[in-house]
Design a protein around this motif. Structure first.
Motif, PDB file in Angstrom:
ATOM      1  N   GLU A  56      21.950  32.560 -25.984  1.00  0.00           N
ATOM      2  CA  GLU A  56      20.964  32.059 -25.016  1.00  0.00           C
ATOM      3  C   GLU A  56      21.413  30.768 -24.356  1.00  0.00           C
ATOM      4  N   VAL A  57      22.164  29.931 -25.086  1.00  0.00           N
ATOM      5  CA  VAL A  57      22.587  28.634 -24.556  1.00  0.00           C
ATOM      6  C   VAL A  57      24.077  28.640 -24.212  1.00  0.00           C
ATOM      7  N   SER A  58      24.661  29.825 -24.091  1.00  0.00           N
ATOM      8  CA  SER A  58      26.087  29.964 -23.781  1.00  0.00           C
ATOM      9  C   SER A  58      26.265  30.981 -22.669  1.00  0.00           C
ATOM     10  N   PRO A  59      25.816  30.656 -21.443  1.00  0.00           N
ATOM     11  CA  PRO A  59      25.737  31.668 -20.385  1.00  0.00           C
ATOM     12  C   PRO A  59      27.075  32.154 -19.854  1.00  0.00           C
ATOM     13  N   LEU A  60      28.173  31.492 -20.185  1.00  0.00           N
ATOM     14  CA  LEU A  60      29.477  31.924 -19.692  1.00  0.00           C
ATOM     15  C   LEU A  60      30.375  32.454 -20.811  1.00  0.00           C
ATOM     16  N   GLU A 103      35.769  34.170 -23.162  1.00  0.00           N
ATOM     17  CA  GLU A 103      35.080  34.211 -21.877  1.00  0.00           C
ATOM     18  C   GLU A 103      34.343  35.540 -21.665  1.00  0.00           C
ATOM     19  N   LEU A 104      33.192  35.423 -21.042  1.00  0.00           N
ATOM     20  CA  LEU A 104      32.432  36.615 -20.653  1.00  0.00           C
ATOM     21  C   LEU A 104      33.170  37.310 -19.513  1.00  0.00           C
ATOM     22  N   PRO A 117      40.724  39.849 -17.469  1.00  0.00           N
ATOM     23  CA  PRO A 117      41.170  40.344 -18.776  1.00  0.00           C
ATOM     24  C   PRO A 117      40.567  39.516 -19.894  1.00  0.00           C
ATOM     25  N   PRO A 118      40.665  39.989 -21.143  1.00  0.00           N
ATOM     26  CA  PRO A 118      40.214  39.142 -22.258  1.00  0.00           C
ATOM     27  C   PRO A 118      40.832  37.754 -22.125  1.00  0.00           C
ATOM     28  N   THR A 119      39.990  36.736 -22.177  1.00  0.00           N
ATOM     29  CA  THR A 119      40.437  35.368 -21.873  1.00  0.00           C
ATOM     30  C   THR A 119      39.721  34.377 -22.765  1.00  0.00           C
ATOM     31  N   GLY A 120      40.460  33.374 -23.222  1.00  0.00           N
ATOM     32  CA  GLY A 120      39.857  32.251 -23.923  1.00  0.00           C
ATOM     33  C   GLY A 120      39.935  31.015 -23.050  1.00  0.00           C
ATOM     34  N   GLY A 121      38.880  30.215 -23.058  1.00  0.00           N
ATOM     35  CA  GLY A 121      38.854  29.007 -22.231  1.00  0.00           C
ATOM     36  C   GLY A 121      38.249  27.839 -22.977  1.00  0.00           C
TER      37      GLY A 121
END
Length: 487
Positions: free
Chosen positions: A373-377, A406-407, A447-451
């Motif tokens: 809920e508090v992590s919209p991205l 990442e979403l 693509p699957p991504t970490g940020g």
């Protein structure tokens, strides 16, 4: 201070000795100290050098005079003799703070002080205002931060902190380049606020007749670059959030944001640990620090614990995103927080964590699995859709890093944006809006991504062992100064 604080103010710059357009310096103070460290007391070299800097001390003693000259590398003594030094009498009238260029031989006095025996000299800039109390330091907080140019000369620690900050940024860049990341620049003026939950600054573009927002994060543009084929990308730059001032907050601050294709938040946990530990080892010589009198060990690996686990430890009572909302509301009210009617269990849990748990996390610890809920991205957790694959790096009770898987689903992202827009309509000034440009980019495939985002200012605070963010920013934001021409 007024000109009257100087003896014969203005007289030194008169006549034929006007301020030059340039000065040919041949040696820095630190170079002289290193090259001639073995010169014996009372010995004279045949080497002539030209040095330049600011005078920190002037001591006339009859037919000779001593002055301490400081440049950006360190300091060296100037040794003037009436029979050797041109314009000797005028040299003795120099004031603390004057910029001077001097030429002469390198000698060591009988008392063992390495010096430049002045043959000729030039006044490079006259200090018409005094700096501190005989250069013993500026202690008034308002003076220190409003007049940083004074603070940096009068307080060695202020100079060391800003030099450390430069080394931190350079070290991060170097390590990211070594790992194959590409540095980019993204817009600071955004058509809509996005990339983080924060209240933006707004300005107006006259030619386009439209409002624009100073960026609160570069996130959405950086992820669009990943869509465009940049598999490892980062940016170090200013972001702006229209929030209050505190020892941990400045309205404009510096962030490192990076994105890595084919990675998730667990990969970024490892990267964060490595980057911070490597910087500490390089710049401080150790990963075992002392911060504000308490030990803080940055040696990997760090503890990893969920928000729910940490809240339960801090409060002695279980709590997670599946706890009934009324129960979470009661617990929040008990610690002095009035819950908003629109808050769901995730928001309530986050508020409980921030109120009861985070400030006491000395750590360092990686706090994982925040409410969706508090992590919209952020991407939903692979084992619990009410959670997000997100972590925060906490040290000394403050957030240094925020990162997530990442979403990548444009449909889920639209739903999250719409939920944020509804929260904004209900009065949440920090909530996001729907970003159609970003949604369109996601439809091309991310693509699957970490940020991650890392606060450079707070990292420097940690490594420099200072408690106030204003110490690590060259010109921090201050309340307007009373009087004419406030700055």
């Amino acid at each position: 201070m007024p000109d009257a604080d100087r003896p014969e103010a203005g007289s030194l710059a008169a006549g034929s000795d006007t301020v030059p357009y340039r000065f040919d310096r041949t040696a820095a103070a630190a170079d002289i100290q290193e090259r001639y460290r073995d010169l014996a007391a009372g010995a004279e070299s045949d080497d002539r050098v030209a040095v330049a800097g600011r005078l920190m001390l002037v001591r006339p003693q009859g037919r000779l005079a001593f002055a301490t000259l400081r440049d950006s590398s360190g300091q060296v003594q100037l040794f003037a003799l009436q029979k050797v030094t041109a314009d000797f009498d005028r040299f003795t009238r120099l004031s603390l703070g004057d910029w001077v260029g001097a030429r002469g031989r390198v000698v060591r006095t009988r008392r063992g002080e390495l010096s430049v025996q002045v043959e000729t000299w030039q006044l490079l800039a006259e200090a018409r205002r005094a700096f501190g109390d005989k250069w013993r330091g500026v202690t008034d907080v308002e003076t220190r931060f409003r007049q940083r140019e004074v603070d940096l000369w009068a307080n060695d620690q202020a100079r060391r902190v800003l030099l450390l900050r430069s080394a931190v940024v350079a070290g991060l860049r170097r390590r990211l380049h070594q790992r194959g990341f590409v540095e980019v620049e993204t817009p600071m003026l955004h058509p809509i606020p996005g990339g983080a939950a924060a209240r933006p600054f707004v300005t107006h573009h006259n030619a386009l007749d439209t409002d624009l927002y100073l960026r609160i994060a570069p996130e959405l543009y950086l992820k669009r670059l990943v869509v465009g084929g940049f598999e490892k990308v980062f940016e170090i730059g200013r972001v702006f959030r229209n929030e209050g001032l505190s020892p941990r907050h400045n309205p404009e601050f510096t962030m490192l944001e990076l994105y890595q294709a084919y990675a998730d938040y667990r990969d970024l946990m490892d990267l964060v640990e490595q980057l911070v530990a490597e910087l500490a080892a390089e710049l401080l010589g150790t990963t075992s620090l002392s911060y504000q009198g308490r030990p803080l060990d940055l040696t990997p690996p760090r503890r990893r614990a969920t928000t729910a686990e940490l809240v339960a430890e801090a409060t002695g009572e279980p709590a997670d995103v599946h706890t009934p909302r009324q129960q979470l509301r009661r617990r929040l009210a008990a610690v002095g927080v009035e819950p908003h009617p629109s808050w769901g269990a995730g928001k309530l849990l986050l508020e409980l964590y921030e109120k009861t748990t985070e400030p006491a996390l000395w750590g360092p610890v990686l706090v994982v699995d925040f409410p969706a809920e508090v992590s919209p991205l952020a991407r939903r957790h692979r084992h619990d859709p009410d959670l997000a694959e997100r972590f925060e790096g906490i040290a000394a009770g403050r957030e240094l890093v925020n990162a997530f898987s990442e979403l990548v689903d444009p449909d889920d992202q639209r739903r999250r944006f719409e939920a944020q827009a509804a929260a904004k309509a209900a009065g949440d000034e920090e909530a996001m809006v729907v970003d159609e440009d970003y949604l369109r980019a996601l439809q091309h495939g991310l693509p699957p991504t970490g940020g991650l985002g890392m606060g450079i200012d707070r990292l420097v605070m940690l490594l420099a062992d200072v408690a106030n963010i204003r110490e690590v920013i060259a010109f921090p934001t201050l309340r307007p100064e009373a009087g004419p021409n406030p700055r």
